[in-house]
Design a protein around this motif. Structure first.
Motif, PDB file in Angstrom:
ATOM      1  N   ARG A 135      -5.465  -8.680  16.102  1.00 49.91           N
ATOM      2  CA  ARG A 135      -4.361  -8.288  15.638  1.00 49.91           C
ATOM      3  C   ARG A 135      -3.260  -6.870  15.468  1.00 49.91           C
ATOM      4  O   ARG A 135      -2.343  -6.572  15.428  1.00 49.91           O
ATOM      5  CB  ARG A 135      -3.929  -9.122  14.552  1.00 49.91           C
ATOM      6  N   GLU A 138      -1.525  -4.350  18.395  1.00 48.54           N
ATOM      7  CA  GLU A 138      -0.122  -5.036  18.438  1.00 48.54           C
ATOM      8  C   GLU A 138       0.777  -3.067  17.748  1.00 48.54           C
ATOM      9  O   GLU A 138       1.733  -3.609  18.537  1.00 48.54           O
ATOM     10  CB  GLU A 138       0.827  -5.934  17.158  1.00 48.54           C
ATOM     11  N   ARG A 141       1.552  -1.230  21.541  1.00 53.39           N
ATOM     12  CA  ARG A 141       1.990  -1.551  22.242  1.00 53.39           C
ATOM     13  C   ARG A 141       2.800  -0.389  22.697  1.00 53.39           C
ATOM     14  O   ARG A 141       3.385  -0.625  23.953  1.00 53.39           O
ATOM     15  CB  ARG A 141       2.717  -3.041  22.154  1.00 53.39           C
TER      16      ARG A 141
END
Ligand code: HEM
Length: 304
Positions: A135, A138, A141
């Motif tokens: 997680r 993220e 990105r």
């Protein structure tokens, strides 16, 4: 122009050149307008932390490689250094703590959405130590090269993985499924491994090196938790409790589990934990008893 030899380079070398001070000292670029006196402290605190992170990562990778090569003694020397870096980082928070909420609020606007959450070196350290949580990717990105580096790191065995493999090579009964596991996935507690560790602690004199490594790993882990805890205390001191950071699940979970979190704060955050973490909390021996009971109550009442 002919290429200069290393020796010729050395003739021109002085302190500032060797250390790249031009670049280093030009890298503090406060954005507040008019310039706010305390923004430099904020920048330097982050930059020095990132520099120590860089060294820590370098050392952790070297220690991991040494364990892989069966050189546990060599890794102890390096892990002793890691511990001192961590202590340095822990003590360093006191400098930032001289920043008052008012001062911070006066230049906070320049940061926009930038956040320590985007510190990729912090994530690389966590990964090197064994944390596996996709997680957090993220936040990266928008920087594909960093994302690729993190993804690659997730596929590498952690220091702990290498220690387990070393234990197996030394004849300890580490199950095959643990040794062959997909290291990019979170490690799951294993009863047979617990038995191995218990045996090492019950008779340290039979394998001092295994015992010392286990202690070193606990030390690094504990000091890392303390560093995070000090960060939380700094955040609470400087921006209080009712800000965006209380929306961050990882931070809430960390606060609930930390034995030094004031009970009232921990209790209020427990209400926001998911079922899986509530279950963990009910058996977490580090958590306060009241907190474990509250977690149990919430699970039985089916509040989650
Ligand atoms: C005034 C000082 C500081 C404040 C108010 C502050 C605030 C925060 C907040 C609110 C978060 C949660 C993420 C978010 O909501 O965006 C966070 C995360 C983080 N901060 Fe800070 N921070 C401060 C100083 C620092 C410093 C000096 C460092 C050193 C590099 C740092 C490193 C981090 C890291 C690594 C995270 C991610 C934590 C995690 O999820 O594990 N912070 N910070």
């Amino acid at each position: 122009m002919a290429a200069r030899t290393p020796d010729a380079d050395r003739e021109y070398l002085d302190y500032a050149t060797y250390l790249g001070l031009d670049t280093l000292l030009a890298a503090q670029r406060p954005l507040s307008d008019p310039p706010h006196h305390d923004e430099l402290l904020f920048i330097v605190q982050h930059q020095t932390t990132e520099l120590w992170f860089k060294l820590m990562l370098h050392e952790l990778r070297a220690a991991t490689a040494l364990v892989r090569q069966d050189d546990l003694e060599g890794s102890f020397k390096i892990l002793a250094r890691v511990k001192h870096i961590q202590t340095q980082l822990l003590n360093q928070w006191s400098v930032l703590e001289t920043l008052t909420p008012t001062e911070y609020a006066q230049f906070r606007y320049v940061l926009g959405p930038a956040s320590g959450f985007q510190s990729h070196q912090n994530r690389l350290i966590e990964i090197a130590l064994g944390k596996r949580d996709r997680r957090v990717l993220e936040s990266f990105r928008h920087t594909p090269a960093v994302l690729a580096e993190l993804e690659d790191a997730l596929r590498q065995p952690s220091l702990y993985d290498e220690f387990l493999r070393w234990l197996a090579r030394r004849g300890f009964d580490v199950p095959r499924e643990v040794l062959d596991r997909d290291v990019s996935e979170p490690y799951e507690a294993n009863d047979a491994v617990t038995e191995v560790v218990v045996a090492i602690y019950q008779a340290p004199a039979e394998s001092w090196d295994a015992y010392e490594m286990a202690e070193k790993l606990v030390d690094v882990d504990e000091t890392y938790s303390l560093w995070r805890y000090r960060h939380l205390k700094v955040v609470m001191r400087i921006i209080g409790q009712n800000r965006a950071w209380t929306k961050n699940y990882g931070i809430i979970l960390g606060l609930c589990k930390h034995p030094k979190t004031p009970p009232a704060i921990a209790m209020s955050f427990v209400q926001r934990l998911n079922e899986k973490d509530l279950k963990h909390l009910t058996t977490d021996r580090n958590a306060k008893e009241g907190l474990r009971l509250l977690a149990k109550k919430m699970l039985t009442k089916g509040k989650v």
